[in-house]
Design a protein around this motif. Sequence first.
Motif, PDB file in Angstrom:
ATOM      1  N   THR A  12       0.855  -1.188   0.000  1.00 53.28           N
ATOM      2  CA  THR A  12       0.000   0.000   0.000  1.00 53.28           C
ATOM      3  C   THR A  12       0.888   1.233   0.000  1.00 53.28           C
ATOM      4  N   ILE A  13       0.618   2.136  -0.934  1.00 49.67           N
ATOM      5  CA  ILE A  13       1.361   3.394  -0.993  1.00 49.67           C
ATOM      6  C   ILE A  13       0.559   4.438  -0.236  1.00 49.67           C
ATOM      7  N   ASN A  14       1.226   5.111   0.692  1.00 53.24           N
ATOM      8  CA  ASN A  14       0.629   6.146   1.528  1.00 53.24           C
ATOM      9  C   ASN A  14      -0.129   7.158   0.664  1.00 53.24           C
ATOM     10  N   ALA A  15      -1.303   7.573   1.091  1.00 46.83           N
ATOM     11  CA  ALA A  15      -2.125   8.513   0.327  1.00 46.83           C
ATOM     12  C   ALA A  15      -1.361   9.796  -0.007  1.00 46.83           C
ATOM     13  N   LYS A  16      -0.515  10.266   0.912  1.00 51.70           N
ATOM     14  CA  LYS A  16       0.228  11.507   0.649  1.00 51.70           C
ATOM     15  C   LYS A  16       1.317  11.320  -0.407  1.00 51.70           C
ATOM     16  N   HIS A  17       1.711  10.068  -0.690  1.00 50.44           N
ATOM     17  CA  HIS A  17       2.741   9.789  -1.695  1.00 50.44           C
ATOM     18  C   HIS A  17       2.160   9.317  -3.027  1.00 50.44           C
ATOM     19  N   LEU A  18       0.922   8.834  -2.999  1.00 48.14           N
ATOM     20  CA  LEU A  18       0.354   8.123  -4.142  1.00 48.14           C
ATOM     21  C   LEU A  18       0.347   8.943  -5.431  1.00 48.14           C
ATOM     22  N   SER A  19      -0.085  10.184  -5.370  1.00 54.22           N
ATOM     23  CA  SER A  19      -0.209  10.968  -6.604  1.00 54.22           C
ATOM     24  C   SER A  19       1.141  11.311  -7.221  1.00 54.22           C
ATOM     25  N   GLU A  20       2.168  11.456  -6.387  1.00 51.69           N
ATOM     26  CA  GLU A  20       3.480  11.859  -6.918  1.00 51.69           C
ATOM     27  C   GLU A  20       4.410  10.679  -7.209  1.00 51.69           C
ATOM     28  N   MET A  21       4.087   9.492  -6.714  1.00 49.23           N
ATOM     29  CA  MET A  21       5.011   8.361  -6.835  1.00 49.23           C
ATOM     30  C   MET A  21       5.307   7.954  -8.276  1.00 49.23           C
ATOM     31  N   PRO A  22       4.316   7.873  -9.169  1.00 56.30           N
ATOM     32  CA  PRO A  22       4.656   7.503 -10.552  1.00 56.30           C
ATOM     33  C   PRO A  22       5.685   8.453 -11.183  1.00 56.30           C
ATOM     34  N   GLN A  23       5.527   9.754 -10.964  1.00 54.31           N
ATOM     35  CA  GLN A  23       6.471  10.717 -11.526  1.00 54.31           C
ATOM     36  C   GLN A  23       7.844  10.607 -10.867  1.00 54.31           C
ATOM     37  N   LYS A  24       7.876  10.336  -9.572  1.00 63.39           N
ATOM     38  CA  LYS A  24       9.155  10.184  -8.874  1.00 63.39           C
ATOM     39  C   LYS A  24       9.915   8.951  -9.369  1.00 63.39           C
ATOM     40  N   ILE A  25       9.197   7.857  -9.559  1.00 64.22           N
ATOM     41  CA  ILE A  25       9.840   6.647 -10.083  1.00 64.22           C
ATOM     42  C   ILE A  25      10.344   6.907 -11.498  1.00 64.22           C
ATOM     43  N   ASP A  26       9.528   7.553 -12.307  1.00 65.08           N
ATOM     44  CA  ASP A  26       9.909   7.868 -13.688  1.00 65.08           C
ATOM     45  C   ASP A  26      11.192   8.705 -13.725  1.00 65.08           C
ATOM     46  N   ALA A  27      11.246   9.753 -12.923  1.00 63.16           N
ATOM     47  CA  ALA A  27      12.431  10.617 -12.889  1.00 63.16           C
ATOM     48  C   ALA A  27      13.659   9.858 -12.396  1.00 63.16           C
ATOM     49  N   LEU A  28      13.475   9.021 -11.376  1.00 61.12           N
ATOM     50  CA  LEU A  28      14.600   8.235 -10.861  1.00 61.12           C
ATOM     51  C   LEU A  28      15.085   7.250 -11.919  1.00 61.12           C
ATOM     52  N   LEU A  29      14.182   6.605 -12.635  1.00 64.20           N
ATOM     53  CA  LEU A  29      14.587   5.681 -13.691  1.00 64.20           C
ATOM     54  C   LEU A  29      15.395   6.391 -14.772  1.00 64.20           C
ATOM     55  N   GLU A  30      14.963   7.569 -15.169  1.00 67.75           N
ATOM     56  CA  GLU A  30      15.725   8.341 -16.173  1.00 67.75           C
ATOM     57  C   GLU A  30      17.142   8.604 -15.676  1.00 67.75           C
ATOM     58  N   LYS A  31      17.262   8.988 -14.413  1.00 72.06           N
ATOM     59  CA  LYS A  31      18.578   9.261 -13.828  1.00 72.06           C
ATOM     60  C   LYS A  31      19.423   7.988 -13.794  1.00 72.06           C
ATOM     61  N   LEU A  32      18.831   6.890 -13.352  1.00 72.94           N
ATOM     62  CA  LEU A  32      19.575   5.634 -13.255  1.00 72.94           C
ATOM     63  C   LEU A  32      20.011   5.135 -14.627  1.00 72.94           C
ATOM     64  N   ILE A  33      19.144   5.237 -15.607  1.00 75.76           N
ATOM     65  CA  ILE A  33      19.499   4.821 -16.968  1.00 75.76           C
ATOM     66  C   ILE A  33      20.657   5.667 -17.484  1.00 75.76           C
ATOM     67  N   SER A  34      20.637   6.964 -17.190  1.00 74.63           N
ATOM     68  CA  SER A  34      21.740   7.835 -17.625  1.00 74.63           C
ATOM     69  C   SER A  34      23.054   7.478 -16.925  1.00 74.63           C
ATOM     70  N   GLU A  35      22.946   6.829 -15.758  1.00 70.45           N
ATOM     71  CA  GLU A  35      24.136   6.392 -15.011  1.00 70.45           C
ATOM     72  C   GLU A  35      24.579   4.984 -15.407  1.00 70.45           C
ATOM     73  N   GLY A  36      23.875   4.367 -16.351  1.00 75.22           N
ATOM     74  CA  GLY A  36      24.280   3.056 -16.840  1.00 75.22           C
ATOM     75  C   GLY A  36      23.493   1.880 -16.312  1.00 75.22           C
ATOM     76  N   TYR A  37      22.453   2.115 -15.547  1.00 74.42           N
ATOM     77  CA  TYR A  37      21.605   1.005 -15.090  1.00 74.42           C
ATOM     78  C   TYR A  37      20.738   0.549 -16.257  1.00 74.42           C
ATOM     79  N   THR A  38      20.792  -0.744 -16.547  1.00 72.62           N
ATOM     80  CA  THR A  38      20.015  -1.291 -17.664  1.00 72.62           C
ATOM     81  C   THR A  38      19.158  -2.478 -17.238  1.00 72.62           C
ATOM     82  N   GLU A  39      19.482  -3.086 -16.115  1.00 71.57           N
ATOM     83  CA  GLU A  39      18.774  -4.271 -15.630  1.00 71.57           C
ATOM     84  C   GLU A  39      18.021  -3.904 -14.353  1.00 71.57           C
TER      85      GLU A  39
END
Length: 156
Positions: free
Chosen positions: A13-40
């Motif tokens: 369960t994702i906390n109600a205060k985090h729920l609306s922003e979590m998809p965008q936060k994960i998306d931004a983190l993935l972009e950063k990680l991919i730029s750092e060479g994370y592929t798996e």
Amino acid sequence: MESKICMFTGHRTINAKHLSEMPQKIDALLEKLISEGYTEFRAGGAVGFDTLAALKVLEKKKKYGFVRLHLYLPCHGQENGWSENLKKAYYYVIENADSVRYAYDSYVNGCMQKRNRDMVDGSALCVAYCGRSRGGSAYTVAYAEKKGVRVINMFE
């Protein structure tokens, strides 16, 4: 280029205060990680944070052909008892993952913990959504820290 491996763990369960922003936060983190060479990327297939992270990785897989999603599932039938909507998302993730690995064929005591340890082993990074000191996510974060795996906790 050697791939870097990132795994996800988090609450069902994702906390109600985090729920609306979590998809965008994960998306931004993935972009950063991919730029750092994370592929798996590894996910455990549970409802909540695991599924959200896996769906976001699948979006990145479509955008970048080299991104891979590997599912580490505790046992066959994990989804028994879930709602039809949750099952639909679960099956979509399974069908689009690059690999699916089961810790056990059927449920046994400790299968969730084995799945979590398997995800951590060999990973360079653990992205967590963990706001409690007990439970599966806390266990996995503690195991990652013990193994020297860097942890980013998105709950904070």
